[in-house]
Design an enzyme around this catalytic site. Structure first.
Site, PDB file in Angstrom:
ATOM      1  N   PHE A   1      -3.104  -6.780  -1.820  1.00 44.85           N
ATOM      2  CA  PHE A   1      -2.105  -7.839  -1.970  1.00 44.85           C
ATOM      3  C   PHE A   1      -2.752  -9.024  -2.899  1.00 44.85           C
ATOM      4  O   PHE A   1      -2.436  -9.613  -3.717  1.00 44.85           O
ATOM      5  CB  PHE A   1      -1.494  -8.222  -0.712  1.00 44.85           C
ATOM      6  CG  PHE A   1      -0.635  -7.133   0.105  1.00 44.85           C
ATOM      7  CD1 PHE A   1       0.673  -6.836  -0.437  1.00 44.85           C
ATOM      8  CD2 PHE A   1      -1.347  -6.290   0.844  1.00 44.85           C
ATOM      9  CE1 PHE A   1       1.220  -5.887   0.029  1.00 44.85           C
ATOM     10  CE2 PHE A   1      -0.571  -5.397   1.331  1.00 44.85           C
ATOM     11  CZ  PHE A   1       0.724  -5.091   1.165  1.00 44.85           C
ATOM     12  N   ARG A   2      -4.064  -9.468  -2.371  1.00 47.58           N
ATOM     13  CA  ARG A   2      -4.553 -10.703  -2.674  1.00 47.58           C
ATOM     14  C   ARG A   2      -5.358 -10.770  -3.701  1.00 47.58           C
ATOM     15  O   ARG A   2      -5.675 -11.502  -4.620  1.00 47.58           O
ATOM     16  CB  ARG A   2      -5.116 -11.508  -1.494  1.00 47.58           C
ATOM     17  CG  ARG A   2      -4.070 -11.791  -0.556  1.00 47.58           C
ATOM     18  CD  ARG A   2      -4.627 -12.545   0.591  1.00 47.58           C
ATOM     19  NE  ARG A   2      -3.744 -12.987   1.651  1.00 47.58           N
ATOM     20  CZ  ARG A   2      -3.003 -12.305   2.294  1.00 47.58           C
ATOM     21  NH1 ARG A   2      -3.113 -10.987   2.362  1.00 47.58           N
ATOM     22  NH2 ARG A   2      -2.162 -13.003   3.177  1.00 47.58           N
TER      23      ARG A   2
ATOM     24  N   HIS B   1       1.936  -4.362  11.055  1.00 51.79           N
ATOM     25  CA  HIS B   1       2.701  -4.863  10.056  1.00 51.79           C
ATOM     26  C   HIS B   1       3.743  -4.011   9.482  1.00 51.79           C
ATOM     27  O   HIS B   1       4.556  -4.058   8.325  1.00 51.79           O
ATOM     28  CB  HIS B   1       1.924  -5.558   8.755  1.00 51.79           C
ATOM     29  CG  HIS B   1       1.100  -6.711   8.774  1.00 51.79           C
ATOM     30  ND1 HIS B   1       0.014  -6.937   8.451  1.00 51.79           N
ATOM     31  CD2 HIS B   1       1.268  -7.628   9.865  1.00 51.79           C
ATOM     32  CE1 HIS B   1      -0.749  -8.121   8.589  1.00 51.79           C
ATOM     33  NE2 HIS B   1       0.292  -8.511   9.995  1.00 51.79           N
TER      34      HIS B   1
ATOM     35  N   CYS C   1      17.530  -0.381  10.501  1.00 52.50           N
ATOM     36  CA  CYS C   1      18.370  -1.393  10.424  1.00 52.50           C
ATOM     37  C   CYS C   1      17.867  -2.710  11.336  1.00 52.50           C
ATOM     38  O   CYS C   1      17.452  -2.541  12.133  1.00 52.50           O
ATOM     39  CB  CYS C   1      19.894  -0.900  11.095  1.00 52.50           C
ATOM     40  SG  CYS C   1      20.936  -2.118  11.458  1.00 52.50           S
TER      41      CYS C   1
ATOM     42  N   SER D   1     -10.394  -5.838   5.965  1.00 48.60           N
ATOM     43  CA  SER D   1      -9.286  -6.984   6.184  1.00 48.60           C
ATOM     44  C   SER D   1      -9.942  -8.251   5.564  1.00 48.60           C
ATOM     45  O   SER D   1     -11.305  -8.428   6.035  1.00 48.60           O
ATOM     46  CB  SER D   1      -8.750  -6.783   7.634  1.00 48.60           C
ATOM     47  OG  SER D   1      -8.119  -8.038   7.696  1.00 48.60           O
TER      48      SER D   1
END
Length: 253
Positions: free
Chosen positions: A40-41, A126, A134, A200
């Site tokens: 992501f980063r 996560h 739902c 991580s």
């Protein structure tokens, strides 16, 4: 100790693993880049192209939900084609050998179960992007039918039969962390004698606190990550080599 080269890193890892009875892996996005899933980063990561959509925005705006589903379906091929990398396979080998009571992961890619770790022994902090739920009643939905309806209905975001909002089973910014998963992760960290923090950046809280729980409970801490982390000073061993290279010697078929 920061390992100065790959051989030193592997030797240090082997000593710590051989001495441990209960090993808990804590994995982040870096373990899956070898599988073709971008993180992501870092430069080129998912968030360098698209701003994350916060949870409250997703709930409040049909257009935000529409954009979130567009993004998810645009990367469907990436997730569908991904296979476990050497890091996943090494951790699965330790699991099959009875050394790992459970895997704690920040990842949403479903690669740990594909590598051979039983789903009930994986704690997904996560969530998981390979299905949807739902937000109101918890009903599970598979993505294939959702995509078909999304494309046929003019990209109308899906709703549940109960009238609730349907979302991929992931935790977005601003969304409450799953209490059961956090509790299980904390229990595993408290009871282990070796925690392997793999891939991580250790900057996303509260998940990032799990390795510190292990260290404060008396466990050894290994950090395997390309870039330095704020926790390196607390680690018994820091490995900044390629994750697959560092863990490949521990793969057992």
């Amino acid at each position: 100790m920061i390992a100065s080269d790959l051989d030193t890193a592997i030797a240090g890892l082997r000593d710590l693993i051989d001495d441990a009875q209960r090993i808990v892996p804590f994995t982040g996005a870096g373990i899956s880049t070898e599988s073709g899933i971008p993180d992501f980063r870092s430069p080129g990561g998912l968030w360098t192209h698209n701003r994350p959509i916060p949870f409250d925005e997703y709930v409040a705006s049909a257009e935000a939900r529409r954009e979130a589903w567009r993004r998810r379906f645009n990367i469907e091929a990436t997730f569908a084609q991904a296979k476990p990398g050497r890091g996943h396979l090494a951790l699965a080998s330790l699991y099959r050998a009875g050394r790992v009571p459970g895997v704690v992961t920040q990842n949403i890619d479903n690669l740990h179960p594909m590598s051979g770790v039983a789903p009930h022994d994986i704690v997904e902090l996560h969530g998981n992007t390979t299905y949807a739920t739902c937000l109101d009643c918890g009903q599970r939905y598979e993505l294939g039918p959702i995509r078909s309806r999304f494309e046929v209905n003019g990209e109308e975001p899906p709703d549940c039969d109960c009238g609730g909002i349907v979302k991929t089973a992931t935790i977005s910014f601003g969304q409450a962390m799953p209490e059961d998963a956090m509790r299980r992760a904390q229990q595993l960290a408290s009871a282990c004698d070796l925690l392997l923090a793999v891939g991580s950046s250790l900057v996303v809280w509260p998940a990032a606190g799990i390795p510190l729980i292990a260290k404060r409970s008396g466990a050894k801490l290994v950090i395997i990550n390309r870039e330095p982390t704020e926790f390196d000073e607390f680690a018994d061993l820091v490995v900044r080599n390629d994750i697959g290279d560092a863990l490949a010697p521990f793969i057992r078929h």
